[in-house]
Design an enzyme around this catalytic site. Sequence first.
Site, PDB file in Angstrom:
ATOM      1  N   PRO A   2       0.801  -1.212   0.000  1.00  0.00           N
ATOM      2  CA  PRO A   2       0.000   0.000   0.000  1.00  0.00           C
ATOM      3  C   PRO A   2       0.845   1.280   0.000  1.00  0.00           C
ATOM      4  O   PRO A   2       1.579   1.546   0.945  1.00  0.00           O
ATOM      5  CB  PRO A   2      -0.826  -0.101   1.286  1.00  0.00           C
ATOM      6  CG  PRO A   2      -0.376  -1.308   2.002  1.00  0.00           C
ATOM      7  CD  PRO A   2       0.684  -1.970   1.226  1.00  0.00           C
ATOM      8  N   GLU A   3       0.749   2.034  -1.062  1.00  0.00           N
ATOM      9  CA  GLU A   3       1.342   3.369  -1.144  1.00  0.00           C
ATOM     10  C   GLU A   3       0.177   4.354  -1.300  1.00  0.00           C
ATOM     11  O   GLU A   3      -0.976   3.977  -1.106  1.00  0.00           O
ATOM     12  CB  GLU A   3       2.325   3.444  -2.323  1.00  0.00           C
ATOM     13  CG  GLU A   3       3.426   2.392  -2.231  1.00  0.00           C
ATOM     14  CD  GLU A   3       4.429   2.454  -3.376  1.00  0.00           C
ATOM     15  OE1 GLU A   3       4.561   3.508  -4.002  1.00  0.00           O
ATOM     16  OE2 GLU A   3       5.078   1.427  -3.640  1.00  0.00           O
ATOM     17  N   HIS A  93      -3.900 -14.155  10.832  1.00  0.00           N
ATOM     18  CA  HIS A  93      -3.168 -12.891  10.950  1.00  0.00           C
ATOM     19  C   HIS A  93      -4.089 -11.695  11.147  1.00  0.00           C
ATOM     20  O   HIS A  93      -3.719 -10.571  10.831  1.00  0.00           O
ATOM     21  CB  HIS A  93      -2.272 -12.646   9.726  1.00  0.00           C
ATOM     22  CG  HIS A  93      -1.385 -13.795   9.400  1.00  0.00           C
ATOM     23  ND1 HIS A  93      -0.395 -14.229  10.251  1.00  0.00           N
ATOM     24  CD2 HIS A  93      -1.351 -14.630   8.342  1.00  0.00           C
ATOM     25  CE1 HIS A  93       0.216 -15.262   9.712  1.00  0.00           C
ATOM     26  NE2 HIS A  93      -0.343 -15.533   8.555  1.00  0.00           N
ATOM     27  N   ARG A 112       2.732  -9.686   7.786  1.00  0.00           N
ATOM     28  CA  ARG A 112       4.099  -9.399   8.235  1.00  0.00           C
ATOM     29  C   ARG A 112       4.181  -8.468   9.437  1.00  0.00           C
ATOM     30  O   ARG A 112       5.255  -8.203   9.940  1.00  0.00           O
ATOM     31  CB  ARG A 112       4.912  -8.833   7.070  1.00  0.00           C
ATOM     32  CG  ARG A 112       5.608  -9.955   6.296  1.00  0.00           C
ATOM     33  CD  ARG A 112       6.252  -9.449   5.038  1.00  0.00           C
ATOM     34  NE  ARG A 112       5.494  -9.907   3.896  1.00  0.00           N
ATOM     35  CZ  ARG A 112       5.883  -9.760   2.644  1.00  0.00           C
ATOM     36  NH1 ARG A 112       7.013  -9.143   2.372  1.00  0.00           N
ATOM     37  NH2 ARG A 112       5.165 -10.212   1.663  1.00  0.00           N
ATOM     38  N   ARG A 155      20.957  18.146  -1.383  1.00  0.00           N
ATOM     39  CA  ARG A 155      20.991  16.757  -0.904  1.00  0.00           C
ATOM     40  C   ARG A 155      21.875  15.923  -1.812  1.00  0.00           C
ATOM     41  O   ARG A 155      21.826  16.035  -3.029  1.00  0.00           O
ATOM     42  CB  ARG A 155      19.567  16.181  -0.883  1.00  0.00           C
ATOM     43  CG  ARG A 155      18.581  16.997  -0.068  1.00  0.00           C
ATOM     44  CD  ARG A 155      18.852  16.942   1.407  1.00  0.00           C
ATOM     45  NE  ARG A 155      18.719  15.594   1.946  1.00  0.00           N
ATOM     46  CZ  ARG A 155      17.627  15.129   2.559  1.00  0.00           C
ATOM     47  NH1 ARG A 155      16.573  15.898   2.701  1.00  0.00           N
ATOM     48  NH2 ARG A 155      17.585  13.900   3.043  1.00  0.00           N
TER      49      ARG A 155
END
Length: 274
Positions: A2-3, A93, A112, A155
């Site tokens: 998921p982004e 889970h 996870r 940067r």
Amino acid sequence: MPELPEVETIAADLRPQLSGHRIERVESLFPRMVRHPDAELFKAGLRERRIEAISRRGKYLLFHLDSQELFVVHLGMTGQLRVTAPDAPLETHTHLVLRLDDGRQLRYRDVRRFGRLLFGVEEELLRERRLPRLGPEPIDPNFTGDDLYRKLRGRRAPLKALLLDQAVVAGVGNIYADESLYRARIRPDRPAGRLSRKSARRLREALHDSLQLGIANRGSSVDDYRDGFGERGRQQEELLVYGRGGQPCPSCGRPLAVVRLAGRTTVFCRHCQR
DNA sequence: TTAAATTCCTGTAAGC
DNA sequence: TGCTTACAGGAATTTA
């Protein structure tokens, strides 16, 4: 995983299913998923609260409660939220079950366990550093290429590393970082501060376009991402480079390179991205 | 302040 | 077939 587009899809899916409903009971819990406050206070905080609105900030899902507090979910890599009937079999889970006023359940599942759950007043969570300070939303129309240019200036880390840094821009992960850099035709290992203003503008457009396409296609189900109805997204079929190392570049046909950058597998075209 | 390395976690796939 | 090992990665934490 998921982004931004995936979390945006889930928020939009859950909104009509949950808005206005009250959490009657916090029925079960794997306590270590809760990052703040402790598990007992977390449970007590959610109990008897009504969900008034659901929003997204970066990769965080925010459930706005009638107490003016937030129930916050970060899905990590394998987190899933599901609204189920009361008698639906409990999937493995499953770490949190919220029973709603009409009997349905909101369940959080995370193989996870990289996800995190929080509860509290937004300002306090930020002040106490329970939630990180996030950079601008890359799909915000007010976020410009010049803003991105200023963020990257000075940067030395590779561009890819800074796109993944949530303090630079919020919501970009490995998939959409690679997709955006490919669309912008910029090498992921370029030192970020050496990007020209013109390239930064191109990158901002590429970020916007790949994220919006991801939203339009209801997210990328490359792993076990599922939307707010438990369905797969379609964006994984549209990805240009992510997961396609060694396969022909969609533009020039040369094999796509795979390197490790910022600790992440990174796919790009050595010919098309300069 | 910045950058890189380490850690958490389990399912999957590769290798023998 | 069955075992071991490597790998996937978001972000907090640690180290330099």
